[in-house]
Motif scaffolding. Structure first.
Motif, PDB file in Angstrom:
ATOM      1  N   MET A  47      19.365 -30.859 101.121  1.00  0.00           N
ATOM      2  CA  MET A  47      19.805 -30.130 102.315  1.00  0.00           C
ATOM      3  C   MET A  47      18.799 -30.276 103.448  1.00  0.00           C
ATOM      4  O   MET A  47      19.165 -30.430 104.606  1.00  0.00           O
ATOM      5  CB  MET A  47      19.970 -28.642 101.980  1.00  0.00           C
ATOM      6  CG  MET A  47      21.306 -28.308 101.383  1.00  0.00           C
ATOM      7  SD  MET A  47      21.333 -26.546 100.973  1.00  0.00           S
ATOM      8  CE  MET A  47      23.066 -26.352 100.584  1.00  0.00           C
ATOM      9  N   ARG A  51      19.001 -36.204 105.952  1.00  0.00           N
ATOM     10  CA  ARG A  51      19.283 -36.977 107.160  1.00  0.00           C
ATOM     11  C   ARG A  51      18.021 -37.441 107.875  1.00  0.00           C
ATOM     12  O   ARG A  51      18.072 -37.984 108.969  1.00  0.00           O
ATOM     13  CB  ARG A  51      20.164 -36.160 108.106  1.00  0.00           C
ATOM     14  CG  ARG A  51      21.559 -36.078 107.573  1.00  0.00           C
ATOM     15  CD  ARG A  51      22.535 -35.493 108.525  1.00  0.00           C
ATOM     16  NE  ARG A  51      23.840 -35.450 107.876  1.00  0.00           N
ATOM     17  CZ  ARG A  51      24.206 -34.539 107.008  1.00  0.00           C
ATOM     18  NH1 ARG A  51      23.374 -33.570 106.681  1.00  0.00           N
ATOM     19  NH2 ARG A  51      25.397 -34.574 106.439  1.00  0.00           N
ATOM     20  N   LYS A  60      14.787 -40.626  97.434  1.00  0.00           N
ATOM     21  CA  LYS A  60      15.485 -41.461  96.452  1.00  0.00           C
ATOM     22  C   LYS A  60      14.710 -41.511  95.137  1.00  0.00           C
ATOM     23  O   LYS A  60      15.253 -41.232  94.074  1.00  0.00           O
ATOM     24  CB  LYS A  60      15.660 -42.870  97.036  1.00  0.00           C
ATOM     25  CG  LYS A  60      16.493 -43.789  96.171  1.00  0.00           C
ATOM     26  CD  LYS A  60      17.062 -44.939  96.976  1.00  0.00           C
ATOM     27  CE  LYS A  60      16.049 -46.034  97.208  1.00  0.00           C
ATOM     28  NZ  LYS A  60      16.576 -47.122  98.061  1.00  0.00           N
ATOM     29  N   PHE A  63      14.473 -38.089  93.339  1.00  0.00           N
ATOM     30  CA  PHE A  63      15.720 -37.750  92.649  1.00  0.00           C
ATOM     31  C   PHE A  63      15.871 -38.536  91.354  1.00  0.00           C
ATOM     32  O   PHE A  63      16.288 -37.992  90.332  1.00  0.00           O
ATOM     33  CB  PHE A  63      16.924 -38.024  93.559  1.00  0.00           C
ATOM     34  CG  PHE A  63      17.106 -36.999  94.643  1.00  0.00           C
ATOM     35  CD1 PHE A  63      16.585 -35.719  94.500  1.00  0.00           C
ATOM     36  CD2 PHE A  63      17.802 -37.305  95.798  1.00  0.00           C
ATOM     37  CE1 PHE A  63      16.754 -34.764  95.489  1.00  0.00           C
ATOM     38  CE2 PHE A  63      17.978 -36.361  96.791  1.00  0.00           C
ATOM     39  CZ  PHE A  63      17.454 -35.094  96.641  1.00  0.00           C
ATOM     40  N   ARG A 118      22.156 -62.618 103.804  1.00  0.00           N
ATOM     41  CA  ARG A 118      21.865 -61.566 104.775  1.00  0.00           C
ATOM     42  C   ARG A 118      21.104 -62.170 105.940  1.00  0.00           C
ATOM     43  O   ARG A 118      20.196 -62.969 105.725  1.00  0.00           O
ATOM     44  CB  ARG A 118      20.970 -60.520 104.123  1.00  0.00           C
ATOM     45  CG  ARG A 118      21.677 -59.267 103.759  1.00  0.00           C
ATOM     46  CD  ARG A 118      20.635 -58.261 103.361  1.00  0.00           C
ATOM     47  NE  ARG A 118      20.881 -57.017 104.089  1.00  0.00           N
ATOM     48  CZ  ARG A 118      21.500 -55.985 103.529  1.00  0.00           C
ATOM     49  NH1 ARG A 118      21.923 -56.050 102.321  1.00  0.00           N
ATOM     50  NH2 ARG A 118      21.692 -54.876 104.213  1.00  0.00           N
TER      51      ARG A 118
ATOM     52  N   GLU B  63      25.137 -50.669 102.302  1.00  0.00           N
ATOM     53  CA  GLU B  63      24.189 -49.585 102.516  1.00  0.00           C
ATOM     54  C   GLU B  63      24.326 -48.926 103.896  1.00  0.00           C
ATOM     55  O   GLU B  63      24.298 -47.711 104.028  1.00  0.00           O
ATOM     56  CB  GLU B  63      22.787 -50.168 102.387  1.00  0.00           C
ATOM     57  CG  GLU B  63      21.756 -49.212 101.881  1.00  0.00           C
ATOM     58  CD  GLU B  63      20.419 -49.900 101.697  1.00  0.00           C
ATOM     59  OE1 GLU B  63      20.331 -51.116 101.973  1.00  0.00           O
ATOM     60  OE2 GLU B  63      19.472 -49.215 101.281  1.00  0.00           O
ATOM     61  N   THR B  68      27.801 -40.431 103.693  1.00  0.00           N
ATOM     62  CA  THR B  68      26.882 -39.472 103.066  1.00  0.00           C
ATOM     63  C   THR B  68      27.714 -38.429 102.332  1.00  0.00           C
ATOM     64  O   THR B  68      28.584 -37.801 102.927  1.00  0.00           O
ATOM     65  CB  THR B  68      26.035 -38.772 104.138  1.00  0.00           C
ATOM     66  OG1 THR B  68      25.496 -39.775 104.993  1.00  0.00           O
ATOM     67  CG2 THR B  68      24.912 -37.973 103.520  1.00  0.00           C
ATOM     68  N   GLY B  70      27.008 -35.589 101.417  1.00  0.00           N
ATOM     69  CA  GLY B  70      26.833 -34.273 102.016  1.00  0.00           C
ATOM     70  C   GLY B  70      27.831 -33.981 103.134  1.00  0.00           C
ATOM     71  O   GLY B  70      28.135 -32.826 103.413  1.00  0.00           O
ATOM     72  N   ASP B  71      28.360 -35.060 103.761  1.00  0.00           N
ATOM     73  CA  ASP B  71      29.360 -34.862 104.811  1.00  0.00           C
ATOM     74  C   ASP B  71      30.757 -34.688 104.237  1.00  0.00           C
ATOM     75  O   ASP B  71      31.650 -34.170 104.891  1.00  0.00           O
ATOM     76  CB  ASP B  71      29.389 -36.077 105.754  1.00  0.00           C
ATOM     77  CG  ASP B  71      28.086 -36.227 106.512  1.00  0.00           C
ATOM     78  OD1 ASP B  71      27.381 -35.209 106.648  1.00  0.00           O
ATOM     79  OD2 ASP B  71      27.782 -37.347 106.933  1.00  0.00           O
ATOM     80  N   GLU B  84      26.881 -27.812 102.162  1.00  0.00           N
ATOM     81  CA  GLU B  84      26.813 -29.115 101.522  1.00  0.00           C
ATOM     82  C   GLU B  84      26.509 -28.998 100.039  1.00  0.00           C
ATOM     83  O   GLU B  84      25.522 -28.381  99.641  1.00  0.00           O
ATOM     84  CB  GLU B  84      25.711 -29.944 102.183  1.00  0.00           C
ATOM     85  CG  GLU B  84      26.165 -30.574 103.466  1.00  0.00           C
ATOM     86  CD  GLU B  84      25.021 -31.230 104.175  1.00  0.00           C
ATOM     87  OE1 GLU B  84      24.095 -31.696 103.486  1.00  0.00           O
ATOM     88  OE2 GLU B  84      25.052 -31.259 105.410  1.00  0.00           O
ATOM     89  N   PRO B 166      26.216 -33.396 112.109  1.00  0.00           N
ATOM     90  CA  PRO B 166      26.000 -33.118 110.686  1.00  0.00           C
ATOM     91  C   PRO B 166      25.461 -31.709 110.416  1.00  0.00           C
ATOM     92  O   PRO B 166      25.692 -31.162 109.328  1.00  0.00           O
ATOM     93  CB  PRO B 166      24.985 -34.181 110.267  1.00  0.00           C
ATOM     94  CG  PRO B 166      24.372 -34.692 111.518  1.00  0.00           C
ATOM     95  CD  PRO B 166      25.383 -34.500 112.608  1.00  0.00           C
ATOM     96  N   LEU B 291      23.769 -36.684  95.375  1.00  0.00           N
ATOM     97  CA  LEU B 291      22.464 -36.412  95.982  1.00  0.00           C
ATOM     98  C   LEU B 291      21.957 -37.561  96.841  1.00  0.00           C
ATOM     99  O   LEU B 291      21.503 -37.363  97.957  1.00  0.00           O
ATOM    100  CB  LEU B 291      21.431 -36.111  94.898  1.00  0.00           C
ATOM    101  CG  LEU B 291      21.509 -34.737  94.248  1.00  0.00           C
ATOM    102  CD1 LEU B 291      20.467 -34.635  93.150  1.00  0.00           C
ATOM    103  CD2 LEU B 291      21.287 -33.632  95.260  1.00  0.00           C
ATOM    104  N   LEU B 292      22.056 -38.788  96.299  1.00  0.00           N
ATOM    105  CA  LEU B 292      21.438 -39.905  97.019  1.00  0.00           C
ATOM    106  C   LEU B 292      22.218 -40.298  98.267  1.00  0.00           C
ATOM    107  O   LEU B 292      23.417 -40.316  98.265  1.00  0.00           O
ATOM    108  CB  LEU B 292      21.322 -41.114  96.088  1.00  0.00           C
ATOM    109  CG  LEU B 292      20.244 -41.008  95.011  1.00  0.00           C
ATOM    110  CD1 LEU B 292      20.202 -42.281  94.197  1.00  0.00           C
ATOM    111  CD2 LEU B 292      18.878 -40.774  95.631  1.00  0.00           C
TER     112      LEU B 292
END
Lengths: 127, 292
Positions: A47, A51, A60, A63, A118, B63, B68, B70-71, B84, B166, B291-292
């Motif tokens: 939370m 962002r 990352k 977690f 890429r 990527e 997300t 959470g959105d 969220e 957001p 989560l990620l």
């Protein structure tokens, strides 16, 4: 049904005493508290920082490590794998770790190139 | 080695104790049923790992335009606003708690306490049922989507979304987001670009207004996100459902007193292994999907 004599019903711990049970229940409650705490921390971190671009990598890996900790407690304590014989633990875990380690490695590498090169990949290798 | 060792097998065990791998003994000290349950769980773990790795592959490839979580998952029962992932966290807690009640049932079985085993198994079955129900609720909201929806462009894949703050979840009227292709590439993206005014109107004129997600389009962005969501959480949900069924059958056997007769509750332990595995998989799905 008649008991078959070619099947062995060996288990390390099919029965235990009242005192042993008390200790085990305490352990399970500790694990429950730990798993819940980790989940709450994860959601909280998400939370606050999800962002924030600069926190992305830290989040990352945090977690992923916390998830592996949770998974470890579930298999070792709840599934009692920690109480089995060492040889059995490795029989279960070793093939999994080897094959999935390889799968994850190969997929992450390939995803970088999938669907064409890429842009900027030449700089990636320094030539 | 306490407990129920089959009477005919016990002597031959001691005969071979010098060499555990010489045959006639159980070198792992694990019963046949329990070992086979473990082997099944390894194969199942491979399946789930394959799915999650495929998800990781696609997510890594796209990527820059991946939605997300959470959105997307902001709903909470009986609450109008957006929090969220709160509900998913609650679901996770319910599943972990039902794992604990299961392990308590197994523990009570070790002490041959029939009443206690019944009690904990009922709680486990309830927890599992609540979890499956919650997942259905999540699917419902994901499939129905938001009020304002999004615009599916002419190509049938790309989605033009409303720009939403957001933090406040307030919609910015007239401004949209579309994936931006990398220079000279059709399959590589470098995030989203903002579109508004005339440009947006032109794109809208050939677009379809969509709400929510299904296997072909997804209001929240790339359809792959929805595909993986439905497949992975669906496959896991099916495991939870079958786990509830198996636990219910074992519960009936406990009530019948079948395990009092056999002298041990190892069947509860075996179904318990499966149930913990379902919890274990969810821990990974929760991290990598939400989560990620």
């Amino acid at each position: 049904m008649d008991a078959r004599d070619d099947i062995y019903e060996y288990s390390l711990d099919t029965h235990h005493s009242e005192e042993a049970g008390k200790k085990m229940r305490k352990k399970f409650m500790m694990v429950l508290a730990l798993l819940s705490a980790v989940t709450i921390i994860e959601v909280g971190m998400g939370m606050i920082w999800s962002r924030d671009e600069s926190m992305k990598d830290i989040l990352k890996y945090t977690f992923i490590i916390l998830t592996l900790v949770k998974a470890g407690y579930i298999t070792m304590i709840f599934m009692h794998l920690g109480d089995e014989k060492k040889s059995f633990q490795w029989t279960v875990l070793a093939p999994y770790f080897v094959l999935i380690g390889y799968l994850i490695f190969i997929c992450l590498v390939e995803a970088t190139y999938a669907g064409g090169t890429r842009p900027g990949i030449e700089n990636y290798f320094g030539f | 080695m306490s407990g129920h060792v089959s009477q005919t097998a016990a002597p031959s065990h001691s005969d071979h104790s010098a060499s555990p791998w010489g045959g006639g003994t159980s070198p792992y000290k694990v019963s046949y049923g329990k070992m086979m349950m473990w082997f099944f769980l390894i194969s199942d773990a491979f399946t789930f790992s394959g799915l999650l790795t495929a998800y990781g592959f696609m997510r890594h490839k796209y990527e820059d335009i991946w939605p997300t979580a959470g959105d997307v998952f902001t709903h909470f029962p009986f609450y109008d606003g957006h929090i969220e992932l709160a509900y998913v966290a609650l679901m996770t807690f319910i599943l972990i708690a039902s794992s604990v009640t299961m392990v308590l049932a197994v523990e009570a079985g070790h002490r041959m306490k029939k009443k206690s085993v019944q009690f904990w198994m009922v709680l486990t079955i309830l927890g599992g049922a609540i979890f499956v129900g919650s997942q259905a609720w999540e699917w419902y909201h994901f499939i129905h989507g938001t009020e304002h929806g999004a615009y599916l462009l002419e190509d049938g894949v790309t989605v033009m979304r409303h720009k939403i703050d957001p933090q406040t979840h307030v919609l910015e009227e007239g401004t949209f987001l579309v994936p931006e292709n990398r220079e000279g590439s059709l399959t590589e993206f470098s995030g989203f670009k903002e579109v508004s005014g005339n440009e947006a109107a032109v794109m809208k004129s050939t677009a379809t207004h969509i709400h929510g997600a299904n296997l072909s389009h997804n209001e929240y962005g790339i359809p792959l996100f929805a595909d993986f969501f439905f497949f992975i959480t669906g496959f896991h949900g099916f495991h939870v459902f079958s786990g509830v069924c198996i636990n219910f059958i074992i519960f009936l056997m406990v009530v019948e007193g079948k395990f009092e007769k056999t002298g041990h509750y190892e069947m509860v332990e075996k179904s318990g292994l499966y149930w913990h595995f379902v919890d274990l998989v969810w821990v990974f799905v929760f991290t990598f999907f939400y989560l990620l």
